[in-house]
Design a protein around this motif. Structure first.
Motif, PDB file in Angstrom:
ATOM      1  N   GLY A  47     -77.977  66.427 -30.057  1.00  0.00           N
ATOM      2  CA  GLY A  47     -77.820  65.136 -31.252  1.00  0.00           C
ATOM      3  C   GLY A  47     -76.662  65.626 -32.215  1.00  0.00           C
ATOM      4  N   ARG A  48     -76.878  66.564 -33.015  1.00  0.00           N
ATOM      5  CA  ARG A  48     -75.905  67.074 -33.909  1.00  0.00           C
ATOM      6  C   ARG A  48     -74.485  67.394 -33.300  1.00  0.00           C
ATOM      7  N   THR A  49     -74.547  68.065 -32.230  1.00  0.00           N
ATOM      8  CA  THR A  49     -73.327  68.399 -31.627  1.00  0.00           C
ATOM      9  C   THR A  49     -72.444  67.199 -31.068  1.00  0.00           C
ATOM     10  N   ILE A  50     -73.197  66.110 -30.630  1.00  0.00           N
ATOM     11  CA  ILE A  50     -72.583  64.749 -30.074  1.00  0.00           C
ATOM     12  C   ILE A  50     -72.004  64.162 -31.423  1.00  0.00           C
ATOM     13  N   LEU A  51     -72.694  64.302 -32.736  1.00  0.00           N
ATOM     14  CA  LEU A  51     -71.949  63.837 -33.652  1.00  0.00           C
ATOM     15  C   LEU A  51     -70.961  64.472 -34.469  1.00  0.00           C
ATOM     16  N   GLN A  52     -70.923  65.713 -33.881  1.00  0.00           N
ATOM     17  CA  GLN A  52     -69.779  66.453 -34.305  1.00  0.00           C
ATOM     18  C   GLN A  52     -70.122  67.204 -35.651  1.00  0.00           C
ATOM     19  N   LEU A  53     -71.360  67.399 -36.067  1.00  0.00           N
ATOM     20  CA  LEU A  53     -71.913  67.857 -37.139  1.00  0.00           C
ATOM     21  C   LEU A  53     -71.894  69.306 -37.018  1.00  0.00           C
ATOM     22  N   TYR A  54     -71.969  69.589 -35.793  1.00  0.00           N
ATOM     23  CA  TYR A  54     -71.896  70.912 -35.450  1.00  0.00           C
ATOM     24  C   TYR A  54     -70.606  70.890 -34.263  1.00  0.00           C
ATOM     25  N   ARG A  55     -69.594  71.514 -34.262  1.00  0.00           N
ATOM     26  CA  ARG A  55     -68.535  71.421 -33.099  1.00  0.00           C
ATOM     27  C   ARG A  55     -69.154  72.153 -32.008  1.00  0.00           C
ATOM     28  N   PRO A  56     -68.909  71.487 -30.697  1.00  0.00           N
ATOM     29  CA  PRO A  56     -69.444  72.340 -29.469  1.00  0.00           C
ATOM     30  C   PRO A  56     -68.728  73.551 -29.049  1.00  0.00           C
ATOM     31  N   THR A  57     -69.237  74.276 -28.726  1.00  0.00           N
ATOM     32  CA  THR A  57     -68.745  75.597 -27.998  1.00  0.00           C
ATOM     33  C   THR A  57     -68.068  75.214 -26.907  1.00  0.00           C
ATOM     34  N   GLU A  58     -68.500  74.329 -26.187  1.00  0.00           N
ATOM     35  CA  GLU A  58     -67.699  74.070 -24.800  1.00  0.00           C
ATOM     36  C   GLU A  58     -68.012  72.669 -24.342  1.00  0.00           C
ATOM     37  N   GLY A  59     -67.231  71.999 -23.587  1.00  0.00           N
ATOM     38  CA  GLY A  59     -67.709  70.548 -22.799  1.00  0.00           C
ATOM     39  C   GLY A  59     -67.202  69.369 -23.666  1.00  0.00           C
ATOM     40  N   GLN A  60     -67.485  68.262 -23.194  1.00  0.00           N
ATOM     41  CA  GLN A  60     -66.791  67.001 -23.761  1.00  0.00           C
ATOM     42  C   GLN A  60     -67.773  66.120 -24.342  1.00  0.00           C
ATOM     43  N   VAL A  61     -67.698  65.264 -25.100  1.00  0.00           N
ATOM     44  CA  VAL A  61     -68.268  64.250 -25.460  1.00  0.00           C
ATOM     45  C   VAL A  61     -67.516  62.996 -25.751  1.00  0.00           C
ATOM     46  N   LEU A  62     -67.604  62.029 -24.631  1.00  0.00           N
ATOM     47  CA  LEU A  62     -66.532  61.078 -24.796  1.00  0.00           C
ATOM     48  C   LEU A  62     -67.323  59.929 -24.976  1.00  0.00           C
ATOM     49  N   PHE A  63     -66.862  59.330 -26.332  1.00  0.00           N
ATOM     50  CA  PHE A  63     -67.328  58.232 -26.912  1.00  0.00           C
ATOM     51  C   PHE A  63     -66.390  56.941 -26.599  1.00  0.00           C
ATOM     52  N   ARG A  64     -66.749  55.846 -25.879  1.00  0.00           N
ATOM     53  CA  ARG A  64     -65.912  55.049 -25.421  1.00  0.00           C
ATOM     54  C   ARG A  64     -64.638  55.702 -25.025  1.00  0.00           C
ATOM     55  N   GLY A  65     -64.833  56.683 -23.944  1.00  0.00           N
ATOM     56  CA  GLY A  65     -63.782  57.268 -23.322  1.00  0.00           C
ATOM     57  C   GLY A  65     -62.740  58.164 -24.161  1.00  0.00           C
ATOM     58  N   LYS A  66     -63.134  58.384 -25.485  1.00  0.00           N
ATOM     59  CA  LYS A  66     -62.475  59.363 -26.232  1.00  0.00           C
ATOM     60  C   LYS A  66     -63.084  60.651 -26.436  1.00  0.00           C
ATOM     61  N   ASP A  67     -62.531  61.585 -26.307  1.00  0.00           N
ATOM     62  CA  ASP A  67     -63.266  62.955 -26.527  1.00  0.00           C
ATOM     63  C   ASP A  67     -63.474  63.456 -27.961  1.00  0.00           C
ATOM     64  N   LEU A  68     -64.456  63.238 -28.625  1.00  0.00           N
ATOM     65  CA  LEU A  68     -64.841  63.230 -29.896  1.00  0.00           C
ATOM     66  C   LEU A  68     -64.677  65.011 -30.213  1.00  0.00           C
TER      67      LEU A  68
END
Lengths: 343, 344
Positions: free
Chosen positions: B80-101
């Protein structure tokens, strides 16, 4: 007919604080038979833990005080015993396990030392014998390599294993009564299932009586023979487990059952919460403590606190309007739907 | 007064949403979050990683509730926190309305935050004890420069009313409120900026049973009237199943099964899901008497050094040799039912 093991009569516990006197337990009466499992259900501040700590004489005084009550254990009033006499009973005939296995164990002593302490103290075993018995106890609660793990410290055990160590310690002197205060609340469900499984088996093997304190009606449904529902320091309903779930007759019990989503519930319907908040234990209302949140309240409820009244076979409810509760209950609990099969 | 009547921005949002009913709002692809373990005092040397989230893939549709369930330490909160970028992901994509957070930074990311909010588990720790309720709820408005002066105060009072609190409480401090009321304050803060997406991280676990139902109902009402999309994280499967349209089950940093909440109960495929379901007590003594429990042996392994092959093989009752060697693939077994298991 079994013998009565514990007989608690009109027990009251209060705490003197800066804000006034907190009425934590307000006249609790119940009896427990040998080998029986009693569930005590209630939310924070309902007095479920304090009443059992009072039975164990573990309430610090001051600020606590016990203005009235008797706690007859095998006919002997525990409240009249000296601290020395009470120490002979505590951990020996009555054992208690607590919610938090992280803080209930001493971090600087090995598990072995902590289990053998009670064995040497209460049963007069020598070191060698106590150690052997301790290993047996750990095996009994399914801890692998029990012998070796006696020399480990608490931090080397996981939460579920620590709680199993606590149970082993509780059972070390074969008590007649085990009081378990939310022993699975801090644990994950799969670990909770392990613990309840062990307790059920041991109860069967050792034949002890259990008082299981919890806020979770689900856990208690599969464990208890009988249930006391507590609210604001009162027992508001008591019945055999099956009777209580099938035929709840206090608005608070009905409210609790309506508040929890069930895993096997296929209707995606709104829950029925209990509105409002429990009363302030310093300024208790004169009438029924549940009046402010109750859908069945009348003027009488506001003026007069109902006592426990017999409403069925071994079933008591502290509600003036229990007949009205009976009539409207199924609607509140959305019970007209067919029950789906269990997993 | 209905919630709808009280909420200004709601009608516009609902219209906008009516168009894309099944559109994907959030698309998470192979998300990983590792936390380094370091050693040394002067020179910190990385010795290992805690693989809290180790490759999860799922999407959340507009207006739905996706439940994320699992035991402590399985990585659900980190997800949950990585999706909101409270932690920055080590790898992978989080596309929110097509935009990679995961690619966004600074001001751009800050702008996006008004669309994504969070409700925290602990209503005692998540509210600043030295701020009044009014200031707490107004803070996101201030940060995102929405409404000023009298208008802001009115908005705050309106928000308090929406979550079922008395608007006169505006000058009180958090300690004057009960746990359930504090959670309502946290909810008011999270909806202040009219977000589309809210991560609810165990929002009811700290509350008493009778209060839990109040908060669940409030969250459901808000979703209905404000068109919100939830990622609902919790360890209590009954609650997750009640509130969610679809449920994802996590174990040791991976999602092992994902399906709609009805199928999860009626037709669980992964052996871990089955064990989890069987361990959840049902408040009915007659059903409890007849239930067969699958008791899992042992504890969850460490995420620093997760087992080779399938992560569940050390505790799995159905384990076969291949499970110990090869990690199973994340596959669709039909009707959007995803599972990661060799045996199924």
């Amino acid at each position: 007919m079994s013998n009565v093991l514990l007989d608690v009569r009109n027990l009251r516990t209060e705490f003197v604080t800066q804000d006034g006197v907190v009425h934590a337990v307000n006249g609790v009466t119940f009896a427990l038979e040998e080998g029986e499992t009693l569930g005590v259900v209630g939310e924070s501040g309902s007095g479920k833990s304090v009443s059992m700590l009072t039975v164990m004489r573990l309430i610090p005084m001051p600020p606590g005080r016990i203005p009235s009550g008797e706690v007859l254990f095998q006919g002997q009033d525990l409240l009249k015993l000296s601290s020395e006499e009470m120490r002979q009973i505590r951990g020996n005939k009555i054992a208690m396990i607590f919610q938090d296995p992280m803080t209930s164990l001493n971090p600087v002593l090995t598990i072995g030392t902590q289990i053998t302490e009670a064995l040497e103290l209460h049963l007069g075993m020598n070191k060698e014998k106590a150690r052997k018995r301790a290993a047996e106890l750990l095996k009994m609660v399914n801890i692998p390599e029990a012998e070796r793990r006696l020399d480990d410290y608490p931090h080397q055990f996981s939460g579920g294993m620590r709680q199993r160590v606590m149970i082993a310690m509780g059972l070390s002197c074969s008590p007649q009564l085990l009081i378990a205060d939310e022993p699975t609340t801090a644990l994950d469900v799969t670990i909770q299932a392990q613990i309840t499984d062990i307790i059920k088996r041991l109860k069967h093997e050792l034949g002890m009586a259990i008082i299981w304190i919890t806020h979770d009606l689900g856990v208690i449904a599969g464990l208890a023979d009988r249930i006391n529902v507590m609210y604001s320091g009162y027992i508001v309903e008591t019945a055999q487990t099956k009777e209580l779930f099938a035929n709840p007759l206090h608005p608070y019990t009905v409210g609790l059952l309506g508040s929890i989503p069930r895993l096997d519930d296929n209707q995606k319907e709104k829950l029925t919460p209990i509105e409002g908040l429990p009363p302030d234990l310093v300024n208790m209302p004169i009438g029924c403590p549940f009046y402010a949140r109750c859908a069945f309240g009348t003027d009488k409820c506001q003026q007069e606190n109902p006592p426990l009244m017999s409403v069925g076979v071994k079933h008591w409810s502290a509600c003036w309007n229990y007949e009205a509760v009976r009539a409207k209950r199924d609607e509140i609990l959305r019970r007209n739907v067919a029950q789906p099969a269990a997993v | 007064m209905t919630i709808e009547a009280q909420t200004r921005a709601a009608p516009a949002k609902l219209e906008q949403k009516a168009g894309g009913d099944n559109s994907i709002l959030l698309d998470v692809r192979n998300l990983k979050k590792y936390f380094p373990i370091t050693q040394g005092i002067l020179v910190q040397k990385k010795v290992a990683d805690v693989k809290a989230v180790d490759g999860v893939t799922f999407h959340v549709k507009q207006g739905e509730t996706l439940g994320l369930v699992g035991e402590s330490g399985c990585g659900k909160s980190t997800t949950g926190r990585t999706i909101l970028q409270l932690y920055r992901p080590t790898e992978g994509q989080v596309l929110f309305r097509g935009k990679d957070l995961a690619q966004l930074k600074g001001e751009e990311l800050r702008q996006m935050r008004s669309d994504m909010q969070m409700i925290f588990q602990d209503p005692y720790a998540s509210l600043n004890p030295r701020m009044t309720v009014g200031d707490i709820v107004a803070e996101p408005l201030e940060v995102h420069n929405i409404a000023k002066g009298k208008e802001r105060k009115e908005r705050v009072q309106e928000l308090l009313r929406i979550v079922g609190l008395n608007p006169y409480f505006i000058n009180r401090y958090p300690h004057e409120f009960s746990g359930g009321q504090r959670q309502r304050i946290g909810i008011a803060r999270s909806i202040a900026v009219n977000p589309d997406f809210i991560v609810c991280d165990e929002p009811i676990s700290a509350l008493d049973v009778s209060i839990q139902a109040q908060i669940i109902n409030l969250l459901e009402e808000l979703q209905e009237h404000l068109g919100l999309t939830y990622l609902f994280i919790a360890h209590d499967l009954s609650v997750v199943r009640h509130i969610s349209d679809r449920v994802a089950v996590m174990y040791l940093g991976k999602i092992v099964e994902l399906t709609d909440s009805r199928a999860l109960y009626a037709n669980p495929l992964h052996p871990y899901t089955r064990a989890l379901l069987s361990a959840v007590p049902i408040p009915d003594p007659i059903i409890e008497e007849k239930r067969e429990r699958i008791i899992l042996v042992g504890d969850v392994p460490s995420p620093v050094n997760p087992p080779k092959g399938c992560r569940f093989h050390t505790r799995c009752p159905l384990v076969i040799p291949i499970c110990k060697e090869v990690a199973p693939e994340w596959r669709d077994v039909g009707n959007g039912h995803f599972v990661e298991c060799h045996v199924v």
